[in-house]
Design a protein around this motif. Structure first.
Motif, short mmCIF file in Angstrom:
data_model
loop_
_atom_site.label_atom_id
_atom_site.label_comp_id
_atom_site.label_asym_id
_atom_site.label_seq_id
_atom_site.Cartn_x
_atom_site.Cartn_y
_atom_site.Cartn_z
N SER A 190 0.83 -1.20 0.00
CA SER A 190 0.00 0.00 0.00
C SER A 190 0.86 1.26 0.00
N ARG A 191 0.44 2.25 -0.75
CA ARG A 191 1.18 3.52 -0.78
C ARG A 191 1.27 4.15 0.61
N SER A 192 0.32 3.84 1.48
CA SER A 192 0.36 4.39 2.83
C SER A 192 1.55 3.86 3.63
N GLU A 193 2.18 2.77 3.15
CA GLU A 193 3.34 2.20 3.83
C GLU A 193 4.65 2.83 3.36
#
Length: 247
Positions: A190-193
């Motif tokens: 995930s881009r949030s990571e």
């Protein structure tokens, strides 16, 4: 016995290149600028110091990145070496990203990147030995067919950073860049990571920034990565263009 440079670094948590040069000149008046530059560069490469801005360094305990491959990944690397000893390939696995992410991956995937024209041969080799092997799948195929310890074979991008060690592990610099590339490497996590991955990597390990950005430039995503680092992380990048001038 410690060298003059080592004694200075031990006694200075933070220092400038000028302070470092002055200290060496006091003990060795004839030392040249290029020698001082080489000492600083060697200390940076070894992880003893980190350059945080132009001409400004801190002592550090950063280390070179390493990861112990799972037994299956080591076996895959050994099989390829034995059958195709001259083939250029790199290997990494999804589990190794668990060190950096907030949400751990429960299932592993082993990625084998092979030089162009030989990826199909390596796929056939592995397909005859392992139960779950995919050849250059897109993200939809990956999610449809991948199980735990699936092996994904695809082409190695030319001019990739050189691999590490006997098992030819992909470097951390390569993995960081590939997060922003198209394809599976840039789609699974995930881009949030990404912020946690980058900040943890730069905080714990020595990152060869010139090597990383050369590869990013080769993939056409250097600006994307630089903008991400500047705008979404607390990482202070080296100014590679001015590095030698300001040491």
């Amino acid at each position: 016995m410690k060298s003059i440079a080592e004694e200075f670094i031990d006694n200075h948590r933070s220092f400038t290149s000028r302070e470092f040069a002055d200290a060496l000149h006091k003990k060795m008046p004839d030392i040249g600028r290029s020698t001082i530059y080489n000492i600083l560069q060697t200390k940076c490469n070894s992880g003893e110091i980190t350059r945080i801005s132009k001409g400004h360094f801190i002592s550090t305990s950063k280390k070179k990145y390493s990861y112990d491959l799972t037994g299956t990944a080591r076996d895959v690397a050994a099989l390829i070496r034995d059958v195709y000893p001259l083939v250029d390939f790199q290997i990494w696995e999804l589990y190794q990203m668990n060190e950096f992410v907030n949400h751990l991956m429960a299932k592993n995937t082993i990625f084998v990147e092979v030089e162009s024209m030989l990826d199909e041969s390596i796929f056939n080799l592995l397909f005859n030995r392992y139960p779950h092997v995919l050849h250059n799948p897109d993200i939809n195929e990956y999610y449809k067919y991948a199980t735990d310890e699936t092996i994904v074979v695809h082409k190695l991008i030319s001019e990739s950073p050189p691999p590490l060690g006997h098992d030819r592990q992909a470097s951390l610099e390569k993995l960081l860049v590939d997060l922003f590339a198209r394809g599976i490497s840039g789609s699974i996590l995930s881009r949030s990571e990404y912020r946690a991955i980058y900040e943890e990597s730069f905080q714990k390990y020595l990152i060869n920034q010139p090597k990383m950005f050369r590869y990013a430039r080769r993939r056409g995503i250097e600006k994307i990565i630089r903008d991400f680092i500047h705008e979404q992380t607390c990482i202070v990048l080296e100014d590679t263009n001015d590095r030698q001038k300001n040491l």
